[in-house]
Design a protein around this motif. Sequence first.
Motif, PDB file in Angstrom:
ATOM      1  N   ASN A 137       0.850  -1.180   0.000  1.00  0.00           N
ATOM      2  CA  ASN A 137       0.000   0.000   0.000  1.00  0.00           C
ATOM      3  C   ASN A 137       0.891   1.238   0.000  1.00  0.00           C
ATOM      4  O   ASN A 137       1.920   1.278   0.671  1.00  0.00           O
ATOM      5  CB  ASN A 137      -0.905   0.011   1.235  1.00  0.00           C
ATOM      6  N   PHE A 138       0.493   2.247  -0.774  1.00  0.00           N
ATOM      7  CA  PHE A 138       1.270   3.490  -0.760  1.00  0.00           C
ATOM      8  C   PHE A 138       0.330   4.682  -0.774  1.00  0.00           C
ATOM      9  O   PHE A 138      -0.827   4.588  -1.185  1.00  0.00           O
ATOM     10  CB  PHE A 138       2.231   3.555  -1.948  1.00  0.00           C
ATOM     11  N   LEU A 139       0.847   5.811  -0.313  1.00  0.00           N
ATOM     12  CA  LEU A 139       0.098   7.065  -0.296  1.00  0.00           C
ATOM     13  C   LEU A 139       0.991   8.169  -0.856  1.00  0.00           C
ATOM     14  O   LEU A 139       2.107   8.384  -0.385  1.00  0.00           O
ATOM     15  CB  LEU A 139      -0.338   7.427   1.124  1.00  0.00           C
ATOM     16  N   ILE A 140       0.506   8.868  -1.879  1.00  0.00           N
ATOM     17  CA  ILE A 140       1.151  10.047  -2.446  1.00  0.00           C
ATOM     18  C   ILE A 140       0.188  11.207  -2.271  1.00  0.00           C
ATOM     19  O   ILE A 140      -0.995  11.088  -2.598  1.00  0.00           O
ATOM     20  CB  ILE A 140       1.483   9.843  -3.937  1.00  0.00           C
ATOM     21  N   ASP A 141       0.668  12.325  -1.711  1.00  0.00           N
ATOM     22  CA  ASP A 141      -0.213  13.472  -1.543  1.00  0.00           C
ATOM     23  C   ASP A 141       0.492  14.758  -1.967  1.00  0.00           C
ATOM     24  O   ASP A 141       1.699  14.772  -2.227  1.00  0.00           O
ATOM     25  CB  ASP A 141      -0.762  13.567  -0.112  1.00  0.00           C
ATOM     26  N   VAL A 178       4.570   4.173   2.542  1.00  0.00           N
ATOM     27  CA  VAL A 178       4.496   2.888   1.862  1.00  0.00           C
ATOM     28  C   VAL A 178       4.541   1.792   2.915  1.00  0.00           C
ATOM     29  O   VAL A 178       5.221   1.923   3.946  1.00  0.00           O
ATOM     30  CB  VAL A 178       5.650   2.720   0.844  1.00  0.00           C
ATOM     31  N   SER A 179       3.786   0.759   2.686  1.00  0.00           N
ATOM     32  CA  SER A 179       3.846  -0.420   3.555  1.00  0.00           C
ATOM     33  C   SER A 179       3.879  -1.670   2.685  1.00  0.00           C
ATOM     34  O   SER A 179       3.196  -1.742   1.660  1.00  0.00           O
ATOM     35  CB  SER A 179       2.652  -0.477   4.514  1.00  0.00           C
ATOM     36  N   ARG A 219       7.362   6.152   6.478  1.00  0.00           N
ATOM     37  CA  ARG A 219       6.539   7.360   6.446  1.00  0.00           C
ATOM     38  C   ARG A 219       7.405   8.597   6.181  1.00  0.00           C
ATOM     39  O   ARG A 219       8.576   8.623   6.559  1.00  0.00           O
ATOM     40  CB  ARG A 219       5.782   7.535   7.761  1.00  0.00           C
ATOM     41  N   ASN A 220       6.793   9.609   5.551  1.00  0.00           N
ATOM     42  CA  ASN A 220       7.483  10.861   5.196  1.00  0.00           C
ATOM     43  C   ASN A 220       8.762  10.570   4.420  1.00  0.00           C
ATOM     44  O   ASN A 220       9.856  11.033   4.790  1.00  0.00           O
ATOM     45  CB  ASN A 220       7.803  11.686   6.450  1.00  0.00           C
ATOM     46  N   LEU A 221       8.647   9.834   3.341  1.00  0.00           N
ATOM     47  CA  LEU A 221       9.817   9.298   2.660  1.00  0.00           C
ATOM     48  C   LEU A 221      10.582  10.334   1.849  1.00  0.00           C
ATOM     49  O   LEU A 221      11.755  10.570   2.087  1.00  0.00           O
ATOM     50  CB  LEU A 221       9.399   8.117   1.786  1.00  0.00           C
ATOM     51  N   PHE A 222       9.948  10.971   0.866  1.00  0.00           N
ATOM     52  CA  PHE A 222      10.677  11.954   0.063  1.00  0.00           C
ATOM     53  C   PHE A 222       9.682  12.733  -0.797  1.00  0.00           C
ATOM     54  O   PHE A 222       8.537  12.311  -0.999  1.00  0.00           O
ATOM     55  CB  PHE A 222      11.723  11.284  -0.837  1.00  0.00           C
ATOM     56  N   TYR A 223      10.163  13.878  -1.290  1.00  0.00           N
ATOM     57  CA  TYR A 223       9.350  14.699  -2.194  1.00  0.00           C
ATOM     58  C   TYR A 223       9.598  14.276  -3.636  1.00  0.00           C
ATOM     59  O   TYR A 223      10.751  14.193  -4.072  1.00  0.00           O
ATOM     60  CB  TYR A 223       9.679  16.184  -2.033  1.00  0.00           C
TER      61      TYR A 223
END
Length: 217
Positions: free
Chosen positions: A62-66, A146-147, A172-176
């Motif tokens: 699972n991933f999250l991009i915001d 990402v998990s 969490r809070n990986l990179f821009y």
Amino acid sequence: EAYGVIWGRSYVRDDNGTIVYDIDSNGIPRAQNGPNVILGKGVAPITMGWSNTINYKNWTMNFLIDGKFGGNISSGTNAGMVGRGQHKMTVDGRENGLTVSGIDGATGQPFTTTVQPSDLDSYWGRISGIAEEFVYDADYIKFRQVSLGYNFPKSILDQTFLTSARLSFIGRNLFYLSKDVENIDPESAYTAGNAQGLEYYGLPSTRSYGFSLNVKF
């Protein structure tokens, strides 16, 4: 005005938008302090996010991009760096002097002069006090989380007292993926209250990694 607008000191400009300077007795041009004006939006009007889950056999990712778009940020960090000669924009002219062009406030006429290296601290010191110079687009897209998880198969769990077990790696809070403002985190803020869009020596968001174990029995 709209909630969260950024209000601060502007440059003085002529009708063509050229910066107006006071030239002191030593010949050093100093940008005039203009009135306080609205310089940007401290609250981004557009917020987006994309989350997705992918399953393959016993694996789940699972991933999250915001991201946020249309907002601005006033950087006290960059202003302070310019005032102390630590910002990259202050490197020009360190050896042979900095060429400055503008309008002479006393005569209203255009001028071009060279600020000697020994006078650059004074020149940049005035610039560092003009907020307009340090308001940036705060747009960003961030790979937020990402998990990656593994579900232990039933053939293994049948030999234990567990009915299900899942081991996950989480970041969490990986990179821009993209951002417009330099040197600082576009999400920085020195208050969680109404003063949005203002940054002053803010620390970036902490990147974290961890594991999660979920079991049922």
